[in-house]
Design an enzyme around this catalytic site. Sequence first.
Site, mmCIF file in Angstrom:
data_model
loop_
_atom_site.group_PDB
_atom_site.id
_atom_site.type_symbol
_atom_site.label_atom_id
_atom_site.label_comp_id
_atom_site.label_asym_id
_atom_site.label_seq_id
_atom_site.Cartn_x
_atom_site.Cartn_y
_atom_site.Cartn_z
ATOM 1 C CD GLU A 173 59.308 -27.472 71.006
ATOM 2 O OE1 GLU A 173 60.469 -27.464 70.563
ATOM 3 O OE2 GLU A 173 58.394 -28.144 70.484
ATOM 4 C CG ASN A 216 52.809 -25.019 72.031
ATOM 5 O OD1 ASN A 216 51.814 -25.564 72.488
ATOM 6 N ND2 ASN A 216 53.480 -25.510 70.993
ATOM 7 C CG HIS A 252 53.784 -34.569 70.062
ATOM 8 N ND1 HIS A 252 53.040 -34.508 68.909
ATOM 9 C CD2 HIS A 252 54.344 -33.342 70.204
ATOM 10 C CE1 HIS A 252 53.149 -33.300 68.370
ATOM 11 N NE2 HIS A 252 53.926 -32.572 69.144
ATOM 12 C CD GLU A 281 52.934 -28.781 68.472
ATOM 13 O OE1 GLU A 281 53.710 -29.742 68.226
ATOM 14 O OE2 GLU A 281 53.347 -27.617 68.652
ATOM 15 C CG ASP A 283 51.173 -36.743 67.249
ATOM 16 O OD1 ASP A 283 51.675 -36.857 68.389
ATOM 17 O OD2 ASP A 283 51.800 -36.238 66.293
#
Length: 458
Positions: A173, A216, A252, A281, A283
């Site tokens: 990030e 990432n 996400h 990651e 979801d």
Amino acid sequence: MLTRTRTDRTVTPPPRRSRARRALVFGVASLLAAAGVTALAGTAVAASTLGAAAAEKGRYFGTAVAANHLGEAAYASTLDTEFNSVTPENEMKWDAVEPSRNSFSYGSADQIVSHAQSKGMKVRGHTLVWHSQLPGWVGGLGASDLRTAMNNHITQVMQHYKGKIHSWDVVNEAFQDGGSGARRSSPFQDRLGDGFIEEAFRTARTADPAAKLCYNDYNTDGVNAKSTAVYNLVKDFKARGVPIDCVGFQSHFNSASPVPGDYRANLQRFADLGVDVQITELDIEGSGTAQATSYTNVVNACLGVSRCTGITVWGVTDKYSWRASGTPLLFDGNYAKKAAYTAVLTALGGSGGGGGGAACTVTYSRTNDWSDRFNGQVTVTAGSTAITGWTTTVTVTSPQKISTTWNGTPSWDSSGNVMTMRPNGNGSLAAGASTSFGFTVMKNGNSSAPAIGSCSAS
């Protein structure tokens, strides 16, 4: 990514050769069965777990893991059965492994890695250099000390896990949200400048040359200013020989930030630079058909890009998700498989997911609760055709014990924690019809819900 409580081998006589072949076939069949793949009379049957189905597609299917939940039987059972890769949620972040300068603490992260290795799972390392979850001492360093500390941190942590980590999120990030494509303010950016990312990757390559090195980030899933800034960084690194092997897309999603229409195209443009892409990651908030469709779209996007090497969902169960209220994962709070689970398994080419077109499905509810015990009820529902029998499992967390059952015929594993339930005069069900059985769990200090296995029908 915000701080998450959440939070990757003489010639013998014919009779001997024949026996060897039989032994080899038996051994392979045993390995496949352990991985969730079954075969009968030489006919291959689709994989029945996420990890096994992904492996048949040349990919992994992983989850984020929290060390403090590994002692929960239902959590560990679901993890061990369904996934073939793990990512520590918070246990490898800087504040966890180096809380004070040059003093390293690996206990919780080691627990996760040891568990994964014992189950033959890959491990993704997350994360080495990130602006968040930094111990206070890092932010107070001047440029020279910060550079030394960053390189030392990368080296020490990677060498501790050398040979055990498949892929590392080296830098996490580093770009701002919005339309600027600019770098995010952080101690590393502010004091070391744009070169800190390159330096981190070069240090990482020296520390563990065999590990894949990833960048990432989040909100980079579609083509936009932020993802293009990352794209340009990777393109520059590849052109100049800076070591980078993969790019992670956190993915996400929710109703305000859905799966973008150009998701696959975006993954492909990065892959075209010569790096692997990983969904790191995942979801997706929601429920039912809409959530299932979104998960299907993500899986299909990965399968459509040959260099998409795997998918990690950010957690095992909704109840421990960092976005629990949005029910974003594949297993609900009782570890029951959701429609999204079945959609993912189907997209991966597997079958037997316990939902949709499965021969039967199971749901769980807690019907009574007292200080020392509770009653649970499992409802078994036939699918689109009639069934004549069914089987499912109920797993409790030690020291819990099931003291009483009704409307079913139970059997137990050696631990006494896993109950296999079969019909007791209620095995024949018309299409769509339901029956139920119940049980009493003695809490013995633990009131957590049991894990209900998938339903098998005959």
